[in-house]
Design a protein around this motif. Sequence first.
Motif, PDB file in Angstrom:
ATOM      1  N   LEU A  96      13.686   5.188  11.615  1.00 13.55           N
ATOM      2  CA  LEU A  96      12.062   5.417  10.614  1.00 13.55           C
ATOM      3  C   LEU A  96      11.023   6.553  11.717  1.00 13.55           C
ATOM      4  O   LEU A  96      10.192   5.541  12.544  1.00 13.55           O
ATOM      5  CB  LEU A  96      11.413   4.572   9.811  1.00 13.55           C
ATOM      6  CG  LEU A  96      10.349   4.732   8.699  1.00 13.55           C
ATOM      7  CD1 LEU A  96      10.116   5.624   8.304  1.00 13.55           C
ATOM      8  CD2 LEU A  96       9.655   3.637   8.440  1.00 13.55           C
ATOM      9  N   THR A  97      11.354   7.923  11.330  1.00 12.20           N
ATOM     10  CA  THR A  97      10.051   8.281  12.411  1.00 12.20           C
ATOM     11  C   THR A  97       8.854   8.607  11.382  1.00 12.20           C
ATOM     12  O   THR A  97       8.033   9.452  11.995  1.00 12.20           O
ATOM     13  CB  THR A  97      11.183   9.907  12.600  1.00 12.20           C
ATOM     14  OG1 THR A  97      11.124  10.197  11.590  1.00 12.20           O
ATOM     15  CG2 THR A  97      11.990   9.908  13.761  1.00 12.20           C
ATOM     16  N   GLU A  98       8.908   8.472  10.145  1.00  7.84           N
ATOM     17  CA  GLU A  98       7.037   9.005   9.958  1.00  7.84           C
ATOM     18  C   GLU A  98       6.741   8.688   8.131  1.00  7.84           C
ATOM     19  O   GLU A  98       8.074   8.471   7.886  1.00  7.84           O
ATOM     20  CB  GLU A  98       6.904  10.645   9.762  1.00  7.84           C
ATOM     21  CG  GLU A  98       7.295  11.736  10.853  1.00  7.84           C
ATOM     22  CD  GLU A  98       6.274  13.393  10.691  1.00  7.84           C
ATOM     23  OE1 GLU A  98       6.968  13.608  11.992  1.00  7.84           O
ATOM     24  OE2 GLU A  98       7.237  13.243   9.643  1.00  7.84           O
ATOM     25  N   VAL A  99       5.507   8.927   8.054  1.00  9.40           N
ATOM     26  CA  VAL A  99       5.456   8.261   6.447  1.00  9.40           C
ATOM     27  C   VAL A  99       4.945   9.429   5.846  1.00  9.40           C
ATOM     28  O   VAL A  99       3.716  10.317   7.185  1.00  9.40           O
ATOM     29  CB  VAL A  99       4.157   7.207   6.764  1.00  9.40           C
ATOM     30  CG1 VAL A  99       3.881   6.230   5.530  1.00  9.40           C
ATOM     31  CG2 VAL A  99       5.424   5.654   7.065  1.00  9.40           C
ATOM     32  N   HIS A 100       4.841   9.597   5.337  1.00  8.48           N
ATOM     33  CA  HIS A 100       4.293  10.907   4.485  1.00  8.48           C
ATOM     34  C   HIS A 100       3.637  10.142   3.394  1.00  8.48           C
ATOM     35  O   HIS A 100       3.417   9.799   2.105  1.00  8.48           O
ATOM     36  CB  HIS A 100       5.127  11.767   3.774  1.00  8.48           C
ATOM     37  CG  HIS A 100       5.752  12.993   5.106  1.00  8.48           C
ATOM     38  ND1 HIS A 100       6.597  13.834   5.052  1.00  8.48           N
ATOM     39  CD2 HIS A 100       5.914  12.552   6.624  1.00  8.48           C
ATOM     40  CE1 HIS A 100       7.095  14.228   6.698  1.00  8.48           C
ATOM     41  NE2 HIS A 100       6.614  13.415   6.711  1.00  8.48           N
ATOM     42  N   VAL A 101       2.057  10.742   3.216  1.00 12.63           N
ATOM     43  CA  VAL A 101       1.262  10.474   2.277  1.00 12.63           C
ATOM     44  C   VAL A 101       0.234  10.615   1.699  1.00 12.63           C
ATOM     45  O   VAL A 101      -0.194  11.530   2.611  1.00 12.63           O
ATOM     46  CB  VAL A 101       0.455   9.074   2.658  1.00 12.63           C
ATOM     47  CG1 VAL A 101      -0.567   8.036   1.774  1.00 12.63           C
ATOM     48  CG2 VAL A 101       1.182   7.596   3.006  1.00 12.63           C
TER      49      VAL A 101
ATOM     50  N   THR B 133       0.351  -0.885   0.322  1.00 12.90           N
ATOM     51  CA  THR B 133       0.073  -0.138  -0.117  1.00 12.90           C
ATOM     52  C   THR B 133       0.589   1.204   0.052  1.00 12.90           C
ATOM     53  O   THR B 133       0.576   2.371  -0.498  1.00 12.90           O
ATOM     54  CB  THR B 133      -1.098  -0.313   1.244  1.00 12.90           C
ATOM     55  OG1 THR B 133      -2.030  -1.286   0.853  1.00 12.90           O
ATOM     56  CG2 THR B 133      -1.655   1.279   1.158  1.00 12.90           C
ATOM     57  N   ILE B 134       2.139   0.921   0.581  1.00  8.30           N
ATOM     58  CA  ILE B 134       2.329   1.882   0.838  1.00  8.30           C
ATOM     59  C   ILE B 134       3.060   2.928  -0.427  1.00  8.30           C
ATOM     60  O   ILE B 134       3.701   3.960  -1.064  1.00  8.30           O
ATOM     61  CB  ILE B 134       3.943   1.860   1.928  1.00  8.30           C
ATOM     62  CG1 ILE B 134       3.207   1.764   3.586  1.00  8.30           C
ATOM     63  CG2 ILE B 134       4.966   2.943   1.919  1.00  8.30           C
ATOM     64  CD1 ILE B 134       2.387   3.607   3.607  1.00  8.30           C
ATOM     65  N   LEU B 135       3.624   1.891  -1.375  1.00 10.94           N
ATOM     66  CA  LEU B 135       4.185   1.437  -2.770  1.00 10.94           C
ATOM     67  C   LEU B 135       3.047   2.068  -3.518  1.00 10.94           C
ATOM     68  O   LEU B 135       2.867   3.241  -4.348  1.00 10.94           O
ATOM     69  CB  LEU B 135       4.997   0.368  -3.310  1.00 10.94           C
ATOM     70  CG  LEU B 135       6.052  -0.166  -2.350  1.00 10.94           C
ATOM     71  CD1 LEU B 135       6.824  -1.534  -3.137  1.00 10.94           C
ATOM     72  CD2 LEU B 135       6.831   1.072  -2.611  1.00 10.94           C
ATOM     73  N   ALA B 136       2.150   1.817  -3.524  1.00 15.25           N
ATOM     74  CA  ALA B 136       0.959   2.382  -4.808  1.00 15.25           C
ATOM     75  C   ALA B 136       0.256   3.516  -4.294  1.00 15.25           C
ATOM     76  O   ALA B 136      -0.030   4.280  -5.402  1.00 15.25           O
ATOM     77  CB  ALA B 136      -0.738   1.455  -3.746  1.00 15.25           C
ATOM     78  N   LEU B 137      -0.031   4.222  -2.934  1.00 12.43           N
ATOM     79  CA  LEU B 137       0.556   5.468  -2.518  1.00 12.43           C
ATOM     80  C   LEU B 137       1.893   6.386  -2.614  1.00 12.43           C
ATOM     81  O   LEU B 137       1.153   7.760  -2.282  1.00 12.43           O
ATOM     82  CB  LEU B 137       0.239   5.811  -1.366  1.00 12.43           C
ATOM     83  CG  LEU B 137      -0.674   4.762  -0.889  1.00 12.43           C
ATOM     84  CD1 LEU B 137      -1.507   4.722   0.676  1.00 12.43           C
ATOM     85  CD2 LEU B 137      -2.468   6.269  -1.224  1.00 12.43           C
ATOM     86  N   ASP B 138       3.058   5.795  -3.224  1.00 19.06           N
ATOM     87  CA  ASP B 138       3.964   6.552  -3.966  1.00 19.06           C
ATOM     88  C   ASP B 138       4.487   7.516  -2.871  1.00 19.06           C
ATOM     89  O   ASP B 138       4.620   8.637  -2.034  1.00 19.06           O
ATOM     90  CB  ASP B 138       3.264   7.687  -4.589  1.00 19.06           C
ATOM     91  CG  ASP B 138       5.419   7.708  -5.847  1.00 19.06           C
ATOM     92  OD1 ASP B 138       6.260   6.883  -5.705  1.00 19.06           O
ATOM     93  OD2 ASP B 138       4.761   8.698  -6.255  1.00 19.06           O
ATOM     94  N   ALA B 139       4.042   6.922  -1.061  1.00 18.69           N
ATOM     95  CA  ALA B 139       4.097   7.506  -0.179  1.00 18.69           C
ATOM     96  C   ALA B 139       5.937   7.879   0.012  1.00 18.69           C
ATOM     97  O   ALA B 139       6.813   7.240  -1.025  1.00 18.69           O
ATOM     98  CB  ALA B 139       4.373   6.142   1.258  1.00 18.69           C
TER      99      ALA B 139
END
Length: 284
Positions: A167-172, A128-134
Motif C-alpha cells: 500500500l503506497t498512498e491513501v487518497h482523500v 474514518t477512511i471508510l466514511a471519507l470514501d478514500a
Amino acid sequence: MIASSFEYFAPTSVDEALALLSEHGDDAKILAGGHSLIPAMKLRLAEPAVLIDIQRVEGLKGVSESDGTLVIGALTTHHELESSNLVNQKVPILAQTAGEIGDVQVRNKGTIGGSLSHADPAADWPATILALDADLKIVGSGGERVIKATDFFEELYTTALEADEILTEVHVAVPAENTTGSYLKLHQVASGFALTGVAVVLTKSGDICENIAVGITGVSDVPYRASEVESALAGRALTADNIAAAAEKAADGVDILEDIHASEAYRSNLAKVYTRRAIEGAAS
Ligand SMILES: Cc1cc2nc3c(=O)[nH]c(=O)nc-3n(C[C@H](O)[C@H](O)[C@H](O)COP(=O)(O)OP(=O)(O)OC[C@H]3O[C@@H](n4cnc5c(N)ncnc54)[C@H](O)[C@@H]3O)c2cc1C
C-alpha cells in the motif's frame, strides 16, 4: 518474549521492496512503524523469516494536496497526520482520528499504511477512511491499482492486499465546505484501541442532511459503512429524534464481536450510542 530470528532488508525504493517481496514470497513481511508487527512477532503470533523494512523507501511519507485530493503517503505517522496544518484545514476528521490513536509513542511510530494493512478490528483509521470514501493506491509486481476503501477490508486482519503488494498512498477527496466530520470512540482502557469507533462525514443544507457517511470500527470483525443509518437520515431534517432513530440502526445486519472486553449486547448498544453522538457532533 523474543521474536524468532529473521533476515532483515532495508530497501530504498518501491521497486527494490517489490523485488524482495517477489523473491521471498509468503516468508516475507513488510515492516513499517512496527507497532503491530513487532508485538505480534514477540508473541510468536507472526514468525516471518524475512522483514522488509520500508522506512527508507523514497516517496512514501507526508501529505500533499493535488487537484482537490489529499495524497497521504503510507508511511505518514499518526502524529504527522494529527499535527499537519494541511490536514487540519482541509480534512480535520483525519487529524481528530489520528489524535485518538494509542499514546504519544504509538502515534510517533505507527503509520496510516501499516494500520490499514494490518486491519485490526479495533483500529481507528478504518472507520474514518471508510466514511471519507478514500481510495487506496497499491503497487505490486503486476503494476499499480487503486481500490476503494469499501472494498479493502475483507476479513479479520485480512485486506485485499496480495502478498506481493504494498500500500503506497491513501487518497482523500477534500470535502465540500458545507461538509463536517466527527470521530468518536470508546477507548479500551488498557490498550487504547476502540471498543467502538464511529466516524461521521455529513453534508448539510440548512437543517437538512444532504448526505451522510458513517464508518464503524471495533464492533465487528471487519470495519463497515453503516448504510442503514445513512439511508435513514439522508434527505431528512437533522432533528434529535431523526438522528436517534437512524443511529438505532448502527449494528443492523452486522455480526457483532464478543470477547473478554465486551459482550455482543454491550457492543451493539455502544455502536448505537456512539453513532448518535458522532452524528450530533458532526451536525453541530
Ligand atoms: C500500545 C499500543 C497501543 C495502540 N493503540 C492503538 C489505538 O488506540 N488505535 C489504533 O488504531 N491502533 C493502535 N495501535 C496500533 C498502531 O496504530 C500501529 O502503529 C498500527 O496498527 C500499525 O502500523 P505500523 O506502521 O506500526 O505497522 P507495522 O506494525 O509495521 O505493520 C503492520 C502490518 O501491516 C503490514 N504493512 C505495513 N505497512 C504496509 C504497507 N505500506 N503495505 C503493505 N503492508 C504493510 C505489515 O507487513 C504488517 O503485517 C497501538 C499499538 C500499540 C503497540
